[in-house]
Design an enzyme around this catalytic site. Structure first.
Site, PDB file in Angstrom:
ATOM      1  CG  HIS A 133      -1.892  -1.133   1.268  1.00 47.63           C
ATOM      2  ND1 HIS A 133      -2.657  -1.516   0.179  1.00 47.63           N
ATOM      3  CD2 HIS A 133      -2.207  -2.005   2.269  1.00 47.63           C
ATOM      4  CE1 HIS A 133      -3.395  -2.576   0.524  1.00 47.63           C
ATOM      5  NE2 HIS A 133      -3.141  -2.891   1.772  1.00 47.63           N
TER       6      HIS A 133
HETATM    7 ZN   LIG Z   1      -3.985  -7.059   3.483  1.00 43.37          ZN
END
Ligand SMILES: [Zn+2]
Length: 313
Positions: A133
């Site tokens: 992320h």
């Molecule tokens: Zn995850």
């Protein structure tokens, strides 16, 4: 009665290095992310004799220049100096500390090293990393630096590889990775994830497999196989980074898919089988895993490494 025989002596110990540092622990204390998992995985691998102490290698931290192959100098400086804003820390969803910075620098070094070792031995694992992320200019969702994106860029820079594929099986879409490699024809990003879950929005990967809530083993494996076949038909990578998240598990606190521990092991096997059929080395990173029982997360991750070892020949 047959005499007692030590079958252990007959097992061939295939060579697969495991990159690990005691400082991978993100220093999160009582957090939904069990950052103690790295140490527990190492202990279980040793206890179950999946690996011996000699199989573990300590990574050097990534250099600032390596990290700058993916991340902005401004973001790197803020991390080093402890100058992230309140909102930037909020977005990370984990507390900032010097230990966190140390851990993510080492995790990035670990994924570079795991990539190199995979090229040499056919497979290798970073017993850490998978921080998919993280974007070039910010971190989010427990991810500070995108370790395996840094691995790809460094190996490309070294001319050790030209083309790489990321196979991201974490339950959450690999948004940072997708953004980093958007429009880059040398990197194919595949993400199979729960559609109705963080992150929002989801910048497009080369191939996104969006699953509805509650998908179980059989459907997941069918979709993954279709996706891998398509990806490997369209693209021939020199190396795969496998982002082996444990959070598609049915008892995960942050996931809404319903895979069993056995289904997740079959997932791992499928990835290694497809890679091996085309002679593509695989570097494993761990990514997420938030099972109600931390032991389940540990089992899922150690299974990934156990299964990978079967494919090293
Ligand atoms: Zn995850």
């Amino acid at each position: 009665m047959s005499p007692t025989f030590n079958f252990q002596l007959l097992t061939v110990d295939f060579f697969m290095k495991l990159v690990y540092s005691a400082q991978y622990d993100l220093n999160l204390g009582n957090h939904v992310f069990p950052s103690i998992k790295y140490r527990l995985i190492r202990e279980k691998l040793l206890r179950d004799q999946v690996a011996g102490p000699q199989d573990f290698v300590e990574p050097p931290p990534a250099s600032e220049d390596d990290i700058a192959l993916v991340h902005s100098r401004d973001y790197i400086r803020k991390l080093q100096a402890g100058k992230l804003s309140y909102l930037e820390i909020l977005r990370l969803e984990i507390p900032y500390s010097p230990e966190l910075v140390r851990a993510v620098w080492l995790s990035a070094g670990g994924s570079i090293l795991a990539g190199r070792l995979a090229l040499q031995d056919g497979a290798a694992a970073n017993v850490g990393g998978g921080f998919h992320h993280a974007y070039p200019d910010h971190g989010e969702g427990f991810c500070v630096l995108n370790d395996f994106a840094i691995g790809i860029r460094r190996l490309q820079k070294d001319k050790a590889i030209e083309r790489a594929m990321t196979v991201d099986c974490d339950v959450h879409q690999g948004n940072g990775t997708a953004a980093i490699f958007a429009g880059d024809s040398t990197v194919f990003t595949l993400s199979i994830h729960q559609e109705n879950n963080y992150p929002y929005p989801k910048p497009p990967s080369t191939l996104d497999i969006n699953l509805r809530d509650g998908v179980e083993d059989a459907e997941y494996l069918e979709e993954l196989e279709k996706g891998l076949d398509q990806a490997l038909r369209e693209f021939q990578p020199d190396l795969i980074y496998y982002v082996a998240g444990a959070d598609p598990y049915r008892h995960d606190q942050l996931g809404g898919l319903k895979l069993s521990i056995d289904g997740l092991a079959r997932r791992d096997r499928l990835v290694f089988e497809k890679a091996r059929a085309k002679n593509i080395p695989v570097a494993i990173t761990l990514a997420g895993g938030y099972a109600r029982r931390v032991e389940d997360t540990i089992d899922i991750h150690t299974n990934t490494i156990r299964i990978a070892k079967e494919f090293i020949k």
